[in-house]
Design an enzyme around this catalytic site. Structure first.
Site, PDB file in Angstrom:
ATOM      1  N   PRO A   9      -0.278   3.691   6.025  1.00 21.81           N
ATOM      2  CA  PRO A   9      -1.295   4.068   5.045  1.00 21.81           C
ATOM      3  C   PRO A   9      -1.231   3.275   3.745  1.00 21.81           C
ATOM      4  O   PRO A   9      -0.153   2.964   3.247  1.00 21.81           O
ATOM      5  CB  PRO A   9      -1.009   5.555   4.776  1.00 21.81           C
ATOM      6  CG  PRO A   9       0.363   5.792   5.276  1.00 21.81           C
ATOM      7  CD  PRO A   9       0.575   4.821   6.403  1.00 21.81           C
ATOM      8  N   ASN A  10      -2.406   2.959   3.252  1.00 23.20           N
ATOM      9  CA  ASN A  10      -2.628   2.283   1.962  1.00 23.20           C
ATOM     10  C   ASN A  10      -2.253   0.801   1.954  1.00 23.20           C
ATOM     11  O   ASN A  10      -2.464   0.123   0.950  1.00 23.20           O
ATOM     12  CB  ASN A  10      -1.883   3.010   0.818  1.00 23.20           C
ATOM     13  CG  ASN A  10      -2.357   4.437   0.661  1.00 23.20           C
ATOM     14  OD1 ASN A  10      -3.560   4.671   0.541  1.00 23.20           O
ATOM     15  ND2 ASN A  10      -1.454   5.399   0.710  1.00 23.20           N
ATOM     16  N   ARG A  17      -3.742  -2.708  -4.900  1.00 22.39           N
ATOM     17  CA  ARG A  17      -2.871  -1.557  -5.127  1.00 22.39           C
ATOM     18  C   ARG A  17      -1.593  -1.950  -5.885  1.00 22.39           C
ATOM     19  O   ARG A  17      -0.851  -2.828  -5.429  1.00 22.39           O
ATOM     20  CB  ARG A  17      -2.510  -1.040  -3.724  1.00 22.39           C
ATOM     21  CG  ARG A  17      -1.429  -0.066  -3.655  1.00 22.39           C
ATOM     22  CD  ARG A  17      -1.005   0.174  -2.212  1.00 22.39           C
ATOM     23  NE  ARG A  17      -0.087   1.282  -2.199  1.00 22.39           N
ATOM     24  CZ  ARG A  17       0.798   1.506  -1.268  1.00 22.39           C
ATOM     25  NH1 ARG A  17       0.884   0.695  -0.226  1.00 22.39           N
ATOM     26  NH2 ARG A  17       1.599   2.527  -1.355  1.00 22.39           N
ATOM     27  N   TYR A  22       3.638  -4.427  -5.486  1.00 21.92           N
ATOM     28  CA  TYR A  22       3.390  -5.026  -4.163  1.00 21.92           C
ATOM     29  C   TYR A  22       2.867  -6.463  -4.219  1.00 21.92           C
ATOM     30  O   TYR A  22       2.761  -7.122  -3.178  1.00 21.92           O
ATOM     31  CB  TYR A  22       2.421  -4.140  -3.366  1.00 21.92           C
ATOM     32  CG  TYR A  22       2.971  -2.739  -3.152  1.00 21.92           C
ATOM     33  CD1 TYR A  22       4.105  -2.534  -2.364  1.00 21.92           C
ATOM     34  CD2 TYR A  22       2.392  -1.628  -3.756  1.00 21.92           C
ATOM     35  CE1 TYR A  22       4.636  -1.266  -2.183  1.00 21.92           C
ATOM     36  CE2 TYR A  22       2.913  -0.350  -3.572  1.00 21.92           C
ATOM     37  CZ  TYR A  22       4.040  -0.181  -2.787  1.00 21.92           C
ATOM     38  OH  TYR A  22       4.567   1.078  -2.603  1.00 21.92           O
ATOM     39  N   ASN A  73       5.569  -1.404   9.172  1.00 20.21           N
ATOM     40  CA  ASN A  73       5.750  -0.860   7.829  1.00 20.21           C
ATOM     41  C   ASN A  73       5.060   0.500   7.843  1.00 20.21           C
ATOM     42  O   ASN A  73       3.849   0.587   7.691  1.00 20.21           O
ATOM     43  CB  ASN A  73       5.135  -1.783   6.768  1.00 20.21           C
ATOM     44  CG  ASN A  73       5.390  -1.257   5.359  1.00 20.21           C
ATOM     45  OD1 ASN A  73       5.813  -0.110   5.176  1.00 20.21           O
ATOM     46  ND2 ASN A  73       5.129  -2.084   4.364  1.00 20.21           N
ATOM     47  N   ALA A  76       4.213   5.157   3.379  1.00 22.21           N
ATOM     48  CA  ALA A  76       4.668   6.481   2.912  1.00 22.21           C
ATOM     49  C   ALA A  76       5.193   7.349   4.053  1.00 22.21           C
ATOM     50  O   ALA A  76       6.068   8.202   3.845  1.00 22.21           O
ATOM     51  CB  ALA A  76       3.531   7.195   2.193  1.00 22.21           C
ATOM     52  N   GLU A  97      11.716  -2.560  10.807  1.00 19.39           N
ATOM     53  CA  GLU A  97      10.972  -1.869   9.744  1.00 19.39           C
ATOM     54  C   GLU A  97      10.960  -2.750   8.502  1.00 19.39           C
ATOM     55  O   GLU A  97      12.004  -3.237   8.074  1.00 19.39           O
ATOM     56  CB  GLU A  97      11.633  -0.520   9.444  1.00 19.39           C
ATOM     57  CG  GLU A  97      10.927   0.239   8.320  1.00 19.39           C
ATOM     58  CD  GLU A  97      11.388   1.689   8.216  1.00 19.39           C
ATOM     59  OE1 GLU A  97      11.466   2.381   9.249  1.00 19.39           O
ATOM     60  OE2 GLU A  97      11.670   2.119   7.082  1.00 19.39           O
ATOM     61  N   HIS A  99       9.650  -3.189   4.439  1.00 14.51           N
ATOM     62  CA  HIS A  99       9.074  -2.658   3.203  1.00 14.51           C
ATOM     63  C   HIS A  99       8.936  -3.802   2.218  1.00 14.51           C
ATOM     64  O   HIS A  99       9.890  -4.575   2.027  1.00 14.51           O
ATOM     65  CB  HIS A  99       9.954  -1.559   2.602  1.00 14.51           C
ATOM     66  CG  HIS A  99      10.027  -0.358   3.483  1.00 14.51           C
ATOM     67  ND1 HIS A  99       8.986   0.532   3.599  1.00 14.51           N
ATOM     68  CD2 HIS A  99      10.987   0.073   4.324  1.00 14.51           C
ATOM     69  CE1 HIS A  99       9.321   1.473   4.463  1.00 14.51           C
ATOM     70  NE2 HIS A  99      10.528   1.211   4.934  1.00 14.51           N
ATOM     71  N   ARG A 106      13.636   2.482  -6.267  1.00 19.26           N
ATOM     72  CA  ARG A 106      12.439   3.122  -6.806  1.00 19.26           C
ATOM     73  C   ARG A 106      12.697   4.620  -6.965  1.00 19.26           C
ATOM     74  O   ARG A 106      13.821   5.028  -7.207  1.00 19.26           O
ATOM     75  CB  ARG A 106      11.257   2.816  -5.881  1.00 19.26           C
ATOM     76  CG  ARG A 106      10.951   1.319  -5.783  1.00 19.26           C
ATOM     77  CD  ARG A 106       9.752   1.039  -4.918  1.00 19.26           C
ATOM     78  NE  ARG A 106       8.533   1.644  -5.473  1.00 19.26           N
ATOM     79  CZ  ARG A 106       7.390   1.738  -4.796  1.00 19.26           C
ATOM     80  NH1 ARG A 106       7.308   1.245  -3.570  1.00 19.26           N
ATOM     81  NH2 ARG A 106       6.331   2.311  -5.350  1.00 19.26           N
TER      82      ARG A 106
HETATM   83  C1  DQA Z   1       6.267   0.638   1.159  1.00 16.29           C
HETATM   84  C2  DQA Z   1       7.173   1.575   0.357  1.00 16.29           C
HETATM   85  C3  DQA Z   1       6.736   3.019   0.521  1.00 16.29           C
HETATM   86  O1  DQA Z   1       7.575   3.874  -0.247  1.00 16.29           O
HETATM   87  C4  DQA Z   1       5.315   3.206   0.055  1.00 16.29           C
HETATM   88  O2  DQA Z   1       4.886   4.527   0.276  1.00 16.29           O
HETATM   89  C5  DQA Z   1       4.375   2.220   0.651  1.00 16.29           C
HETATM   90  C6  DQA Z   1       4.813   0.833   0.815  1.00 16.29           C
HETATM   91  C7  DQA Z   1       6.629  -0.840   0.934  1.00 16.29           C
HETATM   92  O3  DQA Z   1       6.158  -1.660   1.719  1.00 16.29           O
HETATM   93  O4  DQA Z   1       7.313  -1.176  -0.025  1.00 16.29           O
HETATM   94  O5  DQA Z   1       3.223   2.531   0.892  1.00 16.29           O
HETATM   95  O6  DQA Z   1       6.462   0.898   2.541  1.00 16.29           O
END
Ligand code: DQA
Length: 161
Positions: A9-10, A17, A22, A73, A76, A97, A99, A106
């Site tokens: 998501p997102n 964003r 990011y 990835n 959240a 995985e 990130h 964080r």
């Molecule tokens: C994320 C880190 C997560 O905590 C966050 O909710 C994201 C992006 C990252 O790529 O750093 O949406 O996965």
């Protein structure tokens, strides 16, 4: 060889964003770079992004029998989803995985990844370059698995002679 890249998501909002966290790169740009690396390595690659947990679970399940490994990835959902963790464990494919940010420096709630223990490894904090690292790590693992399989086949052949 085929790799599936699953984005949670997102991540479709990358480039807009929280660019201080990011960066300015869009998801399509990250995928274009990954596609080039896949091509160089003679690997097929498929990209999938969803904001819905169940769709991500479905995509992980679909990878079984269709792909050799996963770069994911879960965004959240990394911090909350037992369903995604179970799906990764259920298919049993090598999974990396990724990130973009360093989840350990964080907010406290991000420091726990529910999904990471089901994965082969985790890359966190290298920005969009983490996808490149994730992909070459996965290719390395798949290459080693292939070599091991071939060696075992050879051994079985010599033993049966
Ligand atoms: C994320 C880190 C997560 O905590 C966050 O909710 C994201 C992006 C990252 O790529 O750093 O949406 O996965």
């Amino acid at each position: 060889m085929k790799i599936v890249v699953i984005q949670g998501p997102n991540l479709n909002m990358l480039g807009h964003r929280e660019t201080n966290i990011y960066g300015p790169m869009k998801l399509e740009e990250i995928h274009t770079q990954m596609e080039a690396v896949a091509k160089e390595n003679g690997t097929e690659i498929e990209f999938f992004q969803s904001n819905l947990e169940g769709e991500i679970v479905d995509k992980i399940q679909e990878a079984l029998g269709d792909a050799d490994g996963i770069v994911i990835n879960p965004a959240a959902y990394s911090h909350t989803s037992i369903a995604i963790r179970d799906a990764i464990a259920a298919v049993g494919l090598p999974t990396v995985e990724v990130h973009i940010s360093n989840i350990y420096r964080r907010e406290e709630f991000r420091a726990n990844s529910m999904t990471a223990p089901a994965c082969t490894g985790i890359i966190s904090g290298f920005g969009p370059f983490g996808y490149h690292l994730g992909m070459i790590s996965l290719l390395q693992i798949l290459g080693e698995m292939e070599a091991m399989k071939r060696a075992q086949e050879e051994q079985a052949k010599t033993q049966s002679n």
